[in-house]
Design an enzyme around this catalytic site. Structure first.
Site, PDB file in Angstrom:
ATOM      1  N   LYS A  22      81.224  29.616 -17.017  1.00 25.57           N
ATOM      2  CA  LYS A  22      80.521  28.781 -16.021  1.00 25.57           C
ATOM      3  C   LYS A  22      81.125  27.377 -16.028  1.00 25.57           C
ATOM      4  O   LYS A  22      81.402  26.808 -14.974  1.00 25.57           O
ATOM      5  CB  LYS A  22      79.045  28.704 -16.382  1.00 25.57           C
ATOM      6  CG  LYS A  22      78.276  27.586 -15.703  1.00 25.57           C
ATOM      7  CD  LYS A  22      76.810  27.557 -16.079  1.00 25.57           C
ATOM      8  CE  LYS A  22      76.492  26.707 -17.268  1.00 25.57           C
ATOM      9  NZ  LYS A  22      76.481  25.259 -17.096  1.00 25.57           N
ATOM     10  N   ASN A  23      81.387  26.830 -17.225  1.00 29.34           N
ATOM     11  CA  ASN A  23      81.817  25.423 -17.298  1.00 29.34           C
ATOM     12  C   ASN A  23      83.289  25.211 -17.010  1.00 29.34           C
ATOM     13  O   ASN A  23      83.740  24.069 -16.916  1.00 29.34           O
ATOM     14  CB  ASN A  23      81.420  24.829 -18.660  1.00 29.34           C
ATOM     15  CG  ASN A  23      79.911  24.651 -18.746  1.00 29.34           C
ATOM     16  OD1 ASN A  23      79.192  24.844 -17.761  1.00 29.34           O
ATOM     17  ND2 ASN A  23      79.411  24.316 -19.918  1.00 29.34           N
ATOM     18  N   CYS A 118      68.162  15.360 -16.668  1.00 29.78           N
ATOM     19  CA  CYS A 118      67.575  16.687 -16.897  1.00 29.78           C
ATOM     20  C   CYS A 118      66.865  16.584 -18.245  1.00 29.78           C
ATOM     21  O   CYS A 118      66.824  15.531 -18.859  1.00 29.78           O
ATOM     22  CB  CYS A 118      68.667  17.754 -16.922  1.00 29.78           C
ATOM     23  SG  CYS A 118      69.705  17.607 -18.363  1.00 29.78           S
ATOM     24  N   ARG A 123      71.715  11.729 -18.485  1.00 32.92           N
ATOM     25  CA  ARG A 123      72.928  12.242 -17.846  1.00 32.92           C
ATOM     26  C   ARG A 123      73.522  11.251 -16.831  1.00 32.92           C
ATOM     27  O   ARG A 123      73.669  11.541 -15.658  1.00 32.92           O
ATOM     28  CB  ARG A 123      72.671  13.602 -17.183  1.00 32.92           C
ATOM     29  CG  ARG A 123      71.924  14.618 -18.023  1.00 32.92           C
ATOM     30  CD  ARG A 123      72.667  15.140 -19.246  1.00 32.92           C
ATOM     31  NE  ARG A 123      73.861  15.874 -18.951  1.00 32.92           N
ATOM     32  CZ  ARG A 123      73.898  17.186 -18.718  1.00 32.92           C
ATOM     33  NH1 ARG A 123      72.793  17.870 -18.675  1.00 32.92           N
ATOM     34  NH2 ARG A 123      75.047  17.792 -18.468  1.00 32.92           N
ATOM     35  N   ASP A 308      76.495  22.751 -27.077  1.00 28.29           N
ATOM     36  CA  ASP A 308      75.935  23.883 -26.329  1.00 28.29           C
ATOM     37  C   ASP A 308      75.613  25.079 -27.216  1.00 28.29           C
ATOM     38  O   ASP A 308      75.025  26.047 -26.745  1.00 28.29           O
ATOM     39  CB  ASP A 308      76.896  24.320 -25.212  1.00 28.29           C
ATOM     40  CG  ASP A 308      76.941  23.288 -24.100  1.00 28.29           C
ATOM     41  OD1 ASP A 308      77.823  23.396 -23.228  1.00 28.29           O
ATOM     42  OD2 ASP A 308      76.113  22.369 -24.124  1.00 28.29           O
ATOM     43  N   ARG A 400      70.682  30.452 -14.908  1.00 29.11           N
ATOM     44  CA  ARG A 400      71.677  29.475 -14.431  1.00 29.11           C
ATOM     45  C   ARG A 400      73.019  29.711 -15.099  1.00 29.11           C
ATOM     46  O   ARG A 400      74.054  29.380 -14.549  1.00 29.11           O
ATOM     47  CB  ARG A 400      71.223  28.038 -14.767  1.00 29.11           C
ATOM     48  CG  ARG A 400      70.082  27.540 -13.938  1.00 29.11           C
ATOM     49  CD  ARG A 400      69.869  26.061 -14.195  1.00 29.11           C
ATOM     50  NE  ARG A 400      71.139  25.334 -14.120  1.00 29.11           N
ATOM     51  CZ  ARG A 400      71.257  24.061 -14.500  1.00 29.11           C
ATOM     52  NH1 ARG A 400      70.231  23.420 -14.992  1.00 29.11           N
ATOM     53  NH2 ARG A 400      72.418  23.444 -14.403  1.00 29.11           N
TER      54      ARG A 400
HETATM   55  C1  EPZ Z   1      79.429  19.132 -19.845  1.00 28.37           C
HETATM   56  O1  EPZ Z   1      78.425  18.267 -19.360  1.00 28.37           O
HETATM   57  C2  EPZ Z   1      78.831  20.534 -19.829  1.00 28.37           C
HETATM   58  N1  EPZ Z   1      78.496  20.906 -18.450  1.00 28.37           N
HETATM   59  C3  EPZ Z   1      77.583  20.580 -20.698  1.00 28.37           C
HETATM   60  O2  EPZ Z   1      77.116  21.922 -20.716  1.00 28.37           O
HETATM   61  C4  EPZ Z   1      77.983  20.187 -22.125  1.00 28.37           C
HETATM   62  O3  EPZ Z   1      76.818  20.162 -22.932  1.00 28.37           O
HETATM   63  C5  EPZ Z   1      78.633  18.793 -22.102  1.00 28.37           C
HETATM   64  O4  EPZ Z   1      79.762  18.799 -21.208  1.00 28.37           O
HETATM   65  C6  EPZ Z   1      79.121  18.358 -23.487  1.00 28.37           C
HETATM   66  O5  EPZ Z   1      80.041  19.287 -23.964  1.00 28.37           O
HETATM   67  C7  EPZ Z   1      79.468  21.402 -17.657  1.00 28.37           C
HETATM   68  O6  EPZ Z   1      80.622  21.512 -18.047  1.00 28.37           O
HETATM   69  C8  EPZ Z   1      79.059  21.802 -16.268  1.00 28.37           C
HETATM   70  P1  EPZ Z   1      79.624  14.759 -20.912  1.00 28.37           P
HETATM   71  P2  EPZ Z   1      78.789  16.715 -18.991  1.00 28.37           P
HETATM   72  O7  EPZ Z   1      80.015  13.958 -19.719  1.00 28.37           O
HETATM   73  O8  EPZ Z   1      80.129  16.673 -18.377  1.00 28.37           O
HETATM   74  C9  EPZ Z   1      77.123  10.797 -21.679  1.00 28.37           C
HETATM   75  C10 EPZ Z   1      75.603  23.652 -20.371  1.00 28.37           C
HETATM   76  O9  EPZ Z   1      74.655  24.000 -21.088  1.00 28.37           O
HETATM   77  N2  EPZ Z   1      77.720  10.337 -20.411  1.00 28.37           N
HETATM   78  O10 EPZ Z   1      80.682  15.185 -21.880  1.00 28.37           O
HETATM   79  O11 EPZ Z   1      77.637  16.141 -18.259  1.00 28.37           O
HETATM   80  C11 EPZ Z   1      76.200  11.987 -21.476  1.00 28.37           C
HETATM   81  O12 EPZ Z   1      74.900  11.567 -21.108  1.00 28.37           O
HETATM   82  C12 EPZ Z   1      75.840  22.191 -20.122  1.00 28.37           C
HETATM   83  O13 EPZ Z   1      76.437  24.441 -19.854  1.00 28.37           O
HETATM   84  C13 EPZ Z   1      77.503   9.016 -20.005  1.00 28.37           C
HETATM   85  O14 EPZ Z   1      76.822   8.251 -20.682  1.00 28.37           O
HETATM   86  O15 EPZ Z   1      78.842  16.078 -20.451  1.00 28.37           O
HETATM   87  C14 EPZ Z   1      76.234  12.650 -22.823  1.00 28.37           C
HETATM   88  O16 EPZ Z   1      75.352  11.979 -23.693  1.00 28.37           O
HETATM   89  C15 EPZ Z   1      74.718  21.333 -20.679  1.00 28.37           C
HETATM   90  N3  EPZ Z   1      78.056   8.602 -18.832  1.00 28.37           N
HETATM   91  C16 EPZ Z   1      77.668  12.429 -23.290  1.00 28.37           C
HETATM   92  O17 EPZ Z   1      78.159  11.308 -22.528  1.00 28.37           O
HETATM   93  C17 EPZ Z   1      78.833   9.428 -18.057  1.00 28.37           C
HETATM   94  O18 EPZ Z   1      79.343   8.983 -17.012  1.00 28.37           O
HETATM   95  C18 EPZ Z   1      78.590  13.615 -23.038  1.00 28.37           C
HETATM   96  O19 EPZ Z   1      78.463  13.983 -21.680  1.00 28.37           O
HETATM   97  C19 EPZ Z   1      79.026  10.761 -18.492  1.00 28.37           C
HETATM   98  C20 EPZ Z   1      78.474  11.195 -19.662  1.00 28.37           C
END
Ligand code: EPZ
Length: 420
Positions: A22-23, A118, A123, A308, A400
């Site tokens: 999915k990711n 969420c 996020r 995850d 999902r």
């Molecule tokens: C991706 O989310 C995945 N989703 C998530 O999987 C996964 O948990 C996450 O990466 C971490 O590995 C998809 O790939 C669709 P990040 P993403 O940007 O891109 C903060 C699942 O269960 N952050 O690496 O949103 C953020 O809040 C999902 O399949 C900012 O502060 O994760 C988090 O604390 C859940 N500002 C951390 O960084 C930003 O602009 C890492 O987030 C972006 C992120």
């Protein structure tokens, strides 16, 4: 709303095939907005988030044909593209923000809804916006929408992410493909799904090179041309089923997944006592009679232990002999499953972002509530090894990201049924 009814305890025995990731599929589908002509994407997982992304692309003017029982799509762009990525679609799937990068790069215009938070955290998307701004995107936020534009093509530049972010890395790599000149991105996330994305883009004529552990270089091109690409196997589904076999003293063969990608997880599962044999595209895992505890697991960016799989490993450690601890360092609120596990009898203490798991737990079946995608599947794992019946409510969270999970589990010996 659908729910699962599970009677335990069961032992997981047999063989499963892993769904497409999915990711990896989500950023790959979003990046099809860059292409001038048709692309074919294969091995898509049949899960709700993919349907949502396809609907989002349709709303932006993509023509989508679906084949092979929804596992293959052919996507082409119709002339009069649209630019509004609406809240109604983006709010249900945060990865909707990934259409911003391709839209601004290809069409120099986009009105994309802020994804909103969420249950696992706020996020924010500040890293996405800061990086795209450095490429030349201008934007302002009005009523929850990012009104973005650029004066003609984006311009390649040097960007160093202040924090490692999967989505921000993906959005920026995609946008840089059609920018003028060279872009160098430092401190990138390097999850395997991001490598799958860059392999896909290069197959369509992009010029992307990983020149350092977390450094990616993109030379902008005029356009991307047609390609056909098969999405990698799902790393988190694989990890989830490895835990299922380990926790239930099971014996499971997992096909079409490259085990090298989850070496960190495999090493930890071996420490808990699992016997694991791997070959090129297969994992054979046998669960131990007694599960050993793990003193400390900390979730971090790839190639470290993934957030995850945090909930799934917590369930496993509830069954371990002795105390363990898990620290969640990626998201601010990703322990929703703890309250539910306590209903099954788990003894878990939360101190800030650290969970201390007492272990030696005999789960007794109960009524449970899903909260987010990975917490929900952790409840399924716990119910499988609980004594008696468990009901898991709101399993739309599961749908999902896990393709017909009850069918896969029934095939390997789990007494589970979906009540609609
Ligand atoms: C991706 O989310 C995945 N989703 C998530 O999987 C996964 O948990 C996450 O990466 C971490 O590995 C998809 O790939 C669709 P990040 P993403 O940007 O891109 C903060 C699942 O269960 N952050 O690496 O949103 C953020 O809040 C999902 O399949 C900012 O502060 O994760 C988090 O604390 C859940 N500002 C951390 O960084 C930003 O602009 C890492 O987030 C972006 C992120």
């Amino acid at each position: 709303m659908d729910k699962f009814l599970i009677s335990g305890p069961c032992r997981i025995k047999g063989q499963i095939n892993i769904q497409g990731s999915k990711n990896a599929a989500l950023p790959i589908l979003a990046s099809t907005l860059l292409f001038d002509n048709a692309v074919v994407i294969e091995n898509l997982p049949r899960v709700k988030d993919i349907d949502t992304m396809l609907n989002l692309l349709k709303s932006l003017g993509s023509n989508i044909q679906i084949y092979n029982n929804k596992k293959t799509v052919r996507i082409s762009r119709i002339k009069n593209s649209k630019y509004l990525a609406s809240y109604s679609l983006v709010k249900t799937m945060r990865a909707g923000i990934l259409v911003l990068g391709p839209m601004i790069s290809k069409y120099h215009k986009s009105i994309t809804s802020l994804p909103g938070g969420c249950l696992i955290g706020a996020r924010p998307v500040n890293f996405h916006l800061n990086a795209l701004k450095k490429l030349g995107m201008k934007y302002e936020i009005k009523k929850g929408y990012i009104h973005a534009s650029s004066k003609g093509k984006l311009k390649g530049t040097q960007i160093k992410f202040s924090k490692i972010s999967v989505g921000a890395t993906e959005n920026t790599i995609i946008a840089a493909c059609l920018a003028k000149g060279k872009t160098t991105l430092k401190n990138c996330a390097i999850e395997p799904e991001i490598k799958d994305l860059t392999n896909f883009l290069n197959s369509g004529g992009a010029k992307i090179k990983w020149v350092g552990k977390r450094t990616c270089q993109i030379i902008g091109v005029e356009s991307l041309n047609q390609t056909r690409y098969s999405v990698m196997g799902d790393r988190i589904e694989t990890g989830t089923f490895c835990v299922a076999a380990t926790i239930s003293n099971g014996d499971l063969k997992i096909k079409n997944f490259n085990p090298k990608i989850i070496q960190t997880e495999i090493n930890i599962l071996k420490k808990t006592g699992a016997k694991i044999k791997t070959s090129k595209n297969e994992i054979h895992i046998k669960g131990p009679k007694n599960i050993k505890n793990i003193n400390s697991i900390i979730t971090k960016e790839y190639p470290n232990f993934p957030t995850d799989l945090q909930a799934q490993f917590m369930v496993l450690l509830c069954k371990a002999k002795g105390r363990s601890s898990i620290t969640e360092s990626i998201f601010e609120n990703r322990f929703m499953h703890v309250a539910e596990l306590r209903r099954l009898g788990a003894k878990i203490l939360i101190k800030e972002n650290r969970a201390i798991i007492a272990g030696n737990t005999q789960f007794i079946g109960a009524e449970l509530m899903s909260s987010d995608l990975r917490a929900s599947v952790a409840l399924v794992l716990a119910a499988i090894v609980s004594k008696g019946k468990s009901t898991i409510n709101r399993i739309y969270h599961l749908d999902r990201g896990y393709e017909k999970i009850e069918k896969k589990l029934q095939k390997v010996g789990v007494k589970i049924k979906r009540l609609t």
